[in-house]
Design a protein around this motif. Sequence first.
Motif, PDB file in Angstrom:
ATOM      1  N   MET A 169      22.811 105.579 -98.058  1.00  0.00           N
ATOM      2  CA  MET A 169      21.560 105.315 -97.383  1.00  0.00           C
ATOM      3  C   MET A 169      20.618 104.607 -98.361  1.00  0.00           C
ATOM      4  O   MET A 169      20.406 105.049 -99.463  1.00  0.00           O
ATOM      5  N   ASN A 170      20.060 103.502 -97.926  1.00  0.00           N
ATOM      6  CA  ASN A 170      19.127 102.754 -98.743  1.00  0.00           C
ATOM      7  C   ASN A 170      17.703 103.218 -98.416  1.00  0.00           C
ATOM      8  O   ASN A 170      17.198 102.982 -97.315  1.00  0.00           O
ATOM      9  N   LEU A 171      17.065 103.862 -99.384  1.00  0.00           N
ATOM     10  CA  LEU A 171      15.727 104.409 -99.154  1.00  0.00           C
ATOM     11  C   LEU A 171      14.707 103.322 -98.838  1.00  0.00           C
ATOM     12  O   LEU A 171      13.842 103.508 -97.990  1.00  0.00           O
ATOM     13  N   LYS A 172      14.802 102.195 -99.511  1.00  0.00           N
ATOM     14  CA  LYS A 172      13.842 101.117 -99.259  1.00  0.00           C
ATOM     15  C   LYS A 172      13.929 100.635 -97.817  1.00  0.00           C
ATOM     16  O   LYS A 172      12.914 100.358 -97.187  1.00  0.00           O
ATOM     17  N   GLU A 173      15.142 100.532 -97.289  1.00  0.00           N
ATOM     18  CA  GLU A 173      15.311 100.120 -95.900  1.00  0.00           C
ATOM     19  C   GLU A 173      14.708 101.151 -94.953  1.00  0.00           C
ATOM     20  O   GLU A 173      14.050 100.786 -93.977  1.00  0.00           O
ATOM     21  N   GLU A 231      11.600 113.959 -98.591  1.00  0.00           N
ATOM     22  CA  GLU A 231      10.396 113.933 -99.434  1.00  0.00           C
ATOM     23  C   GLU A 231      10.206 112.566-100.079  1.00  0.00           C
ATOM     24  O   GLU A 231       9.081 112.072-100.182  1.00  0.00           O
ATOM     25  N   GLN A 232      11.294 111.944-100.504  1.00  0.00           N
ATOM     26  CA  GLN A 232      11.205 110.609-101.105  1.00  0.00           C
ATOM     27  C   GLN A 232      10.752 109.575-100.081  1.00  0.00           C
ATOM     28  O   GLN A 232       9.927 108.712-100.378  1.00  0.00           O
ATOM     29  N   VAL A 233      11.297 109.667 -98.875  1.00  0.00           N
ATOM     30  CA  VAL A 233      10.930 108.712 -97.827  1.00  0.00           C
ATOM     31  C   VAL A 233       9.472 108.906 -97.427  1.00  0.00           C
ATOM     32  O   VAL A 233       8.727 107.933 -97.281  1.00  0.00           O
TER      33      VAL A 233
END
Length: 74
Positions: free
Chosen positions: A1-5, A46-48
């Motif tokens: 999973m790409n967090l930036k996307e 939490e990061q997202v």
Amino acid sequence: MNLKEQISKMVESISRDKDLQEQFKKEPVKALESVLGVDLPEDVIEQVIAGVKAKLTADNVSDAMDTLKGLFKK
């Protein structure tokens, strides 16, 4: 999973939907999961959330600056 996307997807969705904005303010986890359609692990959520909040804040500041620049050009 790409967090930036995922963050970009959330920011786009939240920016367009006032109800989703309110839900994100009150229940960010539920808002994210409803848009993404998946139940994410706590550490990823939490990061997202942090990324979305940072991006929304940066976009709001940018919009405010553009408005101020427009006022001073008149």
